[in-house]
Write a protein that holds these residues in place. Sequence first.
Motif, short mmCIF file in Angstrom:
data_model
loop_
_atom_site.label_atom_id
_atom_site.label_comp_id
_atom_site.label_asym_id
_atom_site.label_seq_id
_atom_site.Cartn_x
_atom_site.Cartn_y
_atom_site.Cartn_z
N LEU A 109 -35.23 -16.29 1.45
CA LEU A 109 -36.27 -17.21 2.12
C LEU A 109 -37.40 -17.97 1.63
O LEU A 109 -37.43 -17.38 0.32
CB LEU A 109 -37.40 -15.87 2.95
CG LEU A 109 -36.06 -14.55 3.47
CD1 LEU A 109 -37.82 -13.37 3.99
CD2 LEU A 109 -35.83 -15.75 5.16
N LYS A 110 -38.30 -18.56 1.83
CA LYS A 110 -38.46 -19.51 1.57
C LYS A 110 -40.18 -19.76 1.27
O LYS A 110 -40.81 -19.24 0.73
CB LYS A 110 -38.09 -21.22 1.38
CG LYS A 110 -39.10 -22.00 0.28
CD LYS A 110 -38.53 -23.55 0.70
CE LYS A 110 -39.78 -24.56 -0.56
NZ LYS A 110 -38.86 -25.82 0.19
N GLN A 111 -40.38 -19.62 2.68
CA GLN A 111 -41.97 -19.69 3.04
C GLN A 111 -42.28 -18.92 5.06
O GLN A 111 -41.54 -19.20 5.37
CB GLN A 111 -42.19 -20.53 3.00
CG GLN A 111 -41.93 -21.23 3.93
CD GLN A 111 -43.18 -22.90 3.40
OE1 GLN A 111 -42.71 -23.66 2.10
NE2 GLN A 111 -43.10 -24.31 4.51
N PHE A 112 -43.39 -18.62 5.11
CA PHE A 112 -43.69 -18.06 6.58
C PHE A 112 -44.66 -18.84 6.57
O PHE A 112 -45.36 -19.39 6.62
CB PHE A 112 -43.68 -16.40 6.72
CG PHE A 112 -42.89 -15.68 6.08
CD1 PHE A 112 -42.18 -14.69 7.40
CD2 PHE A 112 -42.95 -15.02 4.42
CE1 PHE A 112 -40.91 -13.83 6.40
CE2 PHE A 112 -41.68 -14.29 4.40
CZ PHE A 112 -41.31 -13.43 5.30
N GLU A 113 -44.56 -19.05 8.19
CA GLU A 113 -45.46 -19.99 9.50
C GLU A 113 -46.16 -19.09 9.72
O GLU A 113 -44.99 -18.01 11.47
CB GLU A 113 -44.81 -20.83 9.14
CG GLU A 113 -46.28 -22.30 9.97
CD GLU A 113 -45.37 -23.96 9.72
OE1 GLU A 113 -45.01 -23.95 11.35
OE2 GLU A 113 -45.09 -24.07 8.54
N CYS A 121 -42.37 -18.13 12.19
CA CYS A 121 -41.62 -18.66 11.85
C CYS A 121 -41.31 -18.87 10.02
O CYS A 121 -41.48 -18.62 8.92
CB CYS A 121 -41.77 -20.47 11.94
SG CYS A 121 -40.80 -21.69 11.22
N VAL A 122 -39.73 -18.24 9.61
CA VAL A 122 -39.53 -18.26 8.37
C VAL A 122 -38.49 -19.47 8.30
O VAL A 122 -37.74 -19.86 8.87
CB VAL A 122 -38.40 -17.06 8.76
CG1 VAL A 122 -37.84 -16.81 7.29
CG2 VAL A 122 -39.04 -15.64 9.22
N TYR A 123 -39.01 -19.83 6.90
CA TYR A 123 -38.11 -20.92 6.00
C TYR A 123 -37.39 -21.00 5.20
O TYR A 123 -37.80 -20.05 4.33
CB TYR A 123 -39.11 -22.22 5.68
CG TYR A 123 -39.75 -22.28 7.15
CD1 TYR A 123 -39.33 -24.08 7.41
CD2 TYR A 123 -41.26 -22.82 7.09
CE1 TYR A 123 -39.57 -24.55 8.80
CE2 TYR A 123 -41.48 -23.01 8.49
CZ TYR A 123 -41.15 -24.17 9.07
OH TYR A 123 -41.93 -24.53 10.06
N ARG A 125 -34.30 -20.76 1.97
CA ARG A 125 -34.26 -22.38 1.00
C ARG A 125 -33.34 -23.51 0.93
O ARG A 125 -33.26 -24.59 0.47
CB ARG A 125 -33.53 -21.57 -0.43
CG ARG A 125 -34.52 -20.14 -0.66
CD ARG A 125 -34.23 -19.92 -1.68
NE ARG A 125 -34.75 -18.52 -1.96
CZ ARG A 125 -36.28 -18.60 -3.18
NH1 ARG A 125 -36.76 -19.92 -3.14
NH2 ARG A 125 -36.64 -17.40 -3.21
N LYS A 129 -34.44 -23.17 9.96
CA LYS A 129 -35.57 -22.25 10.00
C LYS A 129 -35.27 -21.09 11.51
O LYS A 129 -34.00 -20.57 11.70
CB LYS A 129 -36.57 -22.45 10.16
CG LYS A 129 -37.15 -23.66 11.45
CD LYS A 129 -38.35 -24.38 12.13
CE LYS A 129 -37.81 -25.11 13.68
NZ LYS A 129 -39.55 -25.82 13.49
N LYS A 141 -42.94 -7.62 7.65
CA LYS A 141 -44.44 -7.61 5.52
C LYS A 141 -43.55 -6.65 5.36
O LYS A 141 -44.60 -6.55 4.19
CB LYS A 141 -45.21 -7.16 6.75
CG LYS A 141 -46.05 -9.08 7.67
CD LYS A 141 -47.24 -8.50 8.38
CE LYS A 141 -47.70 -10.38 8.87
NZ LYS A 141 -49.23 -9.59 9.81
N TRP A 146 -46.44 -7.92 2.02
CA TRP A 146 -47.03 -8.60 2.86
C TRP A 146 -48.65 -8.06 2.56
O TRP A 146 -48.77 -7.31 2.73
CB TRP A 146 -47.26 -8.56 4.06
CG TRP A 146 -47.58 -9.64 4.60
CD1 TRP A 146 -49.25 -10.44 4.88
CD2 TRP A 146 -46.93 -10.85 5.16
NE1 TRP A 146 -49.13 -11.21 5.58
CE2 TRP A 146 -48.53 -11.65 5.66
CE3 TRP A 146 -46.28 -11.45 5.27
CZ2 TRP A 146 -48.10 -13.02 6.45
CZ3 TRP A 146 -45.90 -12.88 6.15
CH2 TRP A 146 -46.59 -13.51 6.37
#
Length: 150
Positions: A109-113, A121-123, A125, A129, A141, A146
């Motif tokens: 996992l790279k980042q969440f939005e 939304c999970v991005y 590497r 997504k 979380k 988190w």
Amino acid sequence: MKIHVEIDEELEKKEVLIRSNVWDEEVERLLSRLKEEERTYFAGMDGEKRHIFQPQDIIYLYTADKIVMAKTKEGTFQMKERLYELEEKLPPGRFVRLSKSVVANLDELKQFEASFHGSLCVYFRTGDKAYVSRKYVNRIKEKIHWKGKG
């Protein structure tokens, strides 16, 4: 946390001692991790070819048209097992369910939005997504510890 390793040639079996002043979540997590039976490999199909890979090679597992697929560092492969069967064989500390149809490797996992209606939304590497269903937001979380709002 201190970690000590002691080699004793007279021991017949490995033994682990956890010393703590309290029984807490960290002790529980350590015990869970030690008891974890990690499957050493998985097999997926790409056409007529069978590919063998380890759990750490999996970026995420997903269901598409009732077929379970494994997105790995080497490609995407069709799996024979159902998603929940594969999930049971993955190391729980390293993988998390994102939705009814996706299980992800936390290391990928790279980042969440924030997304619509309280989901995430999970991005990955890889640039891929996926969406975390509201039902699973709290679980992810917790897994990634988190902190903060939302």
